[in-house]
Write a protein that holds these residues in place. Structure first.
Motif, PDB file in Angstrom:
ATOM      1  N   LYS A  85       4.535  -1.125  -9.708  1.00 41.31           N
ATOM      2  CA  LYS A  85       4.165   0.132 -10.361  1.00 41.31           C
ATOM      3  C   LYS A  85       2.999  -0.068 -11.316  1.00 41.31           C
ATOM      4  CE  LYS A  85       6.217   4.169 -12.581  1.00 41.31           C
ATOM      5  NZ  LYS A  85       7.462   4.777 -13.072  1.00 41.31           N
ATOM      6  N   ILE A  86       2.975  -1.214 -12.012  1.00 39.08           N
ATOM      7  CA  ILE A  86       1.860  -1.494 -12.922  1.00 39.08           C
ATOM      8  C   ILE A  86       0.558  -1.631 -12.144  1.00 39.08           C
ATOM      9  CG2 ILE A  86       0.932  -3.200 -14.529  1.00 39.08           C
ATOM     10  CD1 ILE A  86       3.782  -3.777 -15.415  1.00 39.08           C
ATOM     11  N   ARG A  87       0.604  -2.351 -11.016  1.00 38.81           N
ATOM     12  CA  ARG A  87      -0.608  -2.504 -10.200  1.00 38.81           C
ATOM     13  C   ARG A  87      -1.070  -1.174  -9.641  1.00 38.81           C
ATOM     14  NH1 ARG A  87       2.097  -7.345  -8.478  1.00 38.81           N
ATOM     15  NH2 ARG A  87       2.995  -6.187  -6.735  1.00 38.81           N
ATOM     16  N   ALA A  88      -0.115  -0.318  -9.216  1.00 35.23           N
ATOM     17  CA  ALA A  88      -0.492   0.991  -8.679  1.00 35.23           C
ATOM     18  C   ALA A  88      -1.161   1.852  -9.740  1.00 35.23           C
ATOM     19  CB  ALA A  88       0.744   1.696  -8.120  1.00 35.23           C
ATOM     20  N   GLU A  89      -0.647   1.807 -10.974  1.00 33.17           N
ATOM     21  CA  GLU A  89      -1.253   2.591 -12.057  1.00 33.17           C
ATOM     22  C   GLU A  89      -2.655   2.091 -12.380  1.00 33.17           C
ATOM     23  OE1 GLU A  89       1.458   2.310 -15.290  1.00 33.17           O
ATOM     24  OE2 GLU A  89       2.914   3.713 -14.430  1.00 33.17           O
ATOM     25  N   VAL A  90      -2.861   0.774 -12.368  1.00 35.10           N
ATOM     26  CA  VAL A  90      -4.197   0.232 -12.641  1.00 35.10           C
ATOM     27  C   VAL A  90      -5.179   0.637 -11.548  1.00 35.10           C
ATOM     28  CG1 VAL A  90      -5.523  -1.906 -12.857  1.00 35.10           C
ATOM     29  CG2 VAL A  90      -3.312  -1.692 -13.989  1.00 35.10           C
ATOM     30  N   ARG A  91      -4.743   0.567 -10.291  1.00 39.28           N
ATOM     31  CA  ARG A  91      -5.631   0.978  -9.194  1.00 39.28           C
ATOM     32  C   ARG A  91      -5.961   2.460  -9.266  1.00 39.28           C
ATOM     33  NH1 ARG A  91      -2.251  -2.346  -6.166  1.00 39.28           N
ATOM     34  NH2 ARG A  91      -1.160  -0.513  -5.385  1.00 39.28           N
ATOM     35  N   ALA A  92      -4.991   3.285  -9.668  1.00 47.05           N
ATOM     36  CA  ALA A  92      -5.255   4.724  -9.794  1.00 47.05           C
ATOM     37  C   ALA A  92      -6.309   4.991 -10.870  1.00 47.05           C
ATOM     38  CB  ALA A  92      -3.965   5.464 -10.106  1.00 47.05           C
ATOM     39  N   LYS A  93      -6.222   4.272 -12.001  1.00 46.54           N
ATOM     40  CA  LYS A  93      -7.233   4.441 -13.054  1.00 46.54           C
ATOM     41  C   LYS A  93      -8.603   3.989 -12.575  1.00 46.54           C
ATOM     42  CE  LYS A  93      -3.974   3.890 -16.898  1.00 46.54           C
ATOM     43  NZ  LYS A  93      -3.602   3.055 -18.073  1.00 46.54           N
ATOM     44  N   GLU A  94      -8.652   2.884 -11.833  1.00 47.38           N
ATOM     45  CA  GLU A  94      -9.940   2.405 -11.322  1.00 47.38           C
ATOM     46  C   GLU A  94     -10.547   3.393 -10.336  1.00 47.38           C
ATOM     47  OE1 GLU A  94      -9.073  -1.371  -9.679  1.00 47.38           O
ATOM     48  OE2 GLU A  94      -9.010  -2.415 -11.605  1.00 47.38           O
ATOM     49  N   ARG A  95      -9.722   3.968  -9.467  1.00 45.44           N
ATOM     50  CA  ARG A  95     -10.242   4.961  -8.520  1.00 45.44           C
ATOM     51  C   ARG A  95     -10.765   6.192  -9.241  1.00 45.44           C
ATOM     52  NH1 ARG A  95      -5.707   3.340  -5.323  1.00 45.44           N
ATOM     53  NH2 ARG A  95      -4.491   5.060  -6.163  1.00 45.44           N
ATOM     54  N   LEU A  96     -10.074   6.605 -10.314  1.00 41.97           N
ATOM     55  CA  LEU A  96     -10.520   7.761 -11.072  1.00 41.97           C
ATOM     56  C   LEU A  96     -11.861   7.487 -11.746  1.00 41.97           C
ATOM     57  CD1 LEU A  96      -9.984  10.582 -12.201  1.00 41.97           C
ATOM     58  CD2 LEU A  96      -8.698   9.527 -14.072  1.00 41.97           C
ATOM     59  N   LEU A  97     -12.008   6.310 -12.355  1.00 42.87           N
ATOM     60  CA  LEU A  97     -13.278   5.970 -13.002  1.00 42.87           C
ATOM     61  C   LEU A  97     -14.404   5.841 -11.991  1.00 42.87           C
ATOM     62  CD1 LEU A  97     -12.037   3.340 -15.619  1.00 42.87           C
ATOM     63  CD2 LEU A  97     -12.685   5.709 -16.032  1.00 42.87           C
ATOM     64  N   ASP A  98     -14.115   5.235 -10.832  1.00 47.11           N
ATOM     65  CA  ASP A  98     -15.141   5.114  -9.792  1.00 47.11           C
ATOM     66  C   ASP A  98     -15.566   6.480  -9.282  1.00 47.11           C
ATOM     67  OD1 ASP A  98     -15.030   2.401 -10.028  1.00 47.11           O
ATOM     68  OD2 ASP A  98     -13.684   2.101  -8.324  1.00 47.11           O
TER      69      ASP A  98
END
Length: 236
Positions: free
Chosen positions: A125-138
């Protein structure tokens, strides 16, 4: 389990590569010395990395003449046995350690940490949340670059000259939010760059952000009222 050997280059079924493997492996794993891919010139390992597991697959490859191209083959233990049976006596057969139990694909499940408390988040879940933030910033960065390019192509966001005029310098000192309000005035003489800055600001500051109180509800607060008041005074 640590790897029994590390080969720096790509594996090719040649005498030099087999010798290099023998030197790397040594006496740690004798069965590797007797591995032979037969008519195939190499192999590839494909990985499918997910949140909680890693899927892997082994593919044999064969070169097509001198074209540099390769064909990939998926063979199970039964397929290898049938292929070896079809060869002539003088042809080299595929010899793999543990051929009877050879499996060309599988899945390895990643061990998750044991949560001491129910409120503690899992690694997945932590990795999924980090990837979601990265996709949003990108996505935001791509959208900003796309808008800047579109405005520049339309001539609405030209670069400042090396020696800008006093009018251009004065316009650059005006905040984009204030510039958006001034552009609504018909008597305001706008420059092309002014309109481009205003449209770019619309991308950065769009929508309505409601104040959120301590209870997590949309409610007014002293901080929000004060910030709104200062913002409206700056626009006047």
């Amino acid at each position: 389990m640590p790897p029994f050997a590390r080969i720096s280059s790509r594996y090719e079924n040649t005498a030099d590569m087999r010798t290099a493997v023998d030197e790397k492996v040594g006496k740690r794993r004798h069965s590797t010395r007797y591995a032979n891919l037969g008519p195939f010139t190499g192999y590839r390992i494909g990985l499918d990395i997910g949140n909680g597991n890693i899927g892997w697959c082994l593919l044999f490859e064969k070169k097509i003449g001198n074209t540099g191209k390769r064909l990939l083959y998926f063979l199970t233990a039964e397929g290898i046995a049938q292929l070896n049976a079809s060869f002539e006596r003088n042809e080299t057969r595929i010899q793999l350690p543990g051929l009877r139990t050879f499996v060309p694909l599988g899945t390895h499940k990643i061990k998750t940490r044991e949560r001491k408390e129910k409120a503690e988040k899992s690694f997945s879940k932590i990795r999924a949340e980090v990837r979601a933030k990265e996709r949003l910033l990108d996505a935001r960065q791509r959208r900003r670059r796309h808008v800047e390019k579109a405005l520049a192509d339309a001539g609405l966001l030209p670069a400042l000259p090396e020696n800008p005029s006093p009018v251009e310098l004065a316009r650059e000192k005006i905040h984009s939010d204030v510039l958006r309000v001034k552009l609504l005035d018909p008597d305001f003489k706008a420059l092309p760059r002014d309109l481009g800055r205003a449209l770019k600001n619309v991308l950065a500051r769009r929508g309505l952000l409601k104040p959120v109180g301590r209870a997590g509800k949309n409610e007014s607060s002293a901080f929000g009222d004060d910030a709104t008041k200062k913002y409206r005074e700056a626009l006047q």
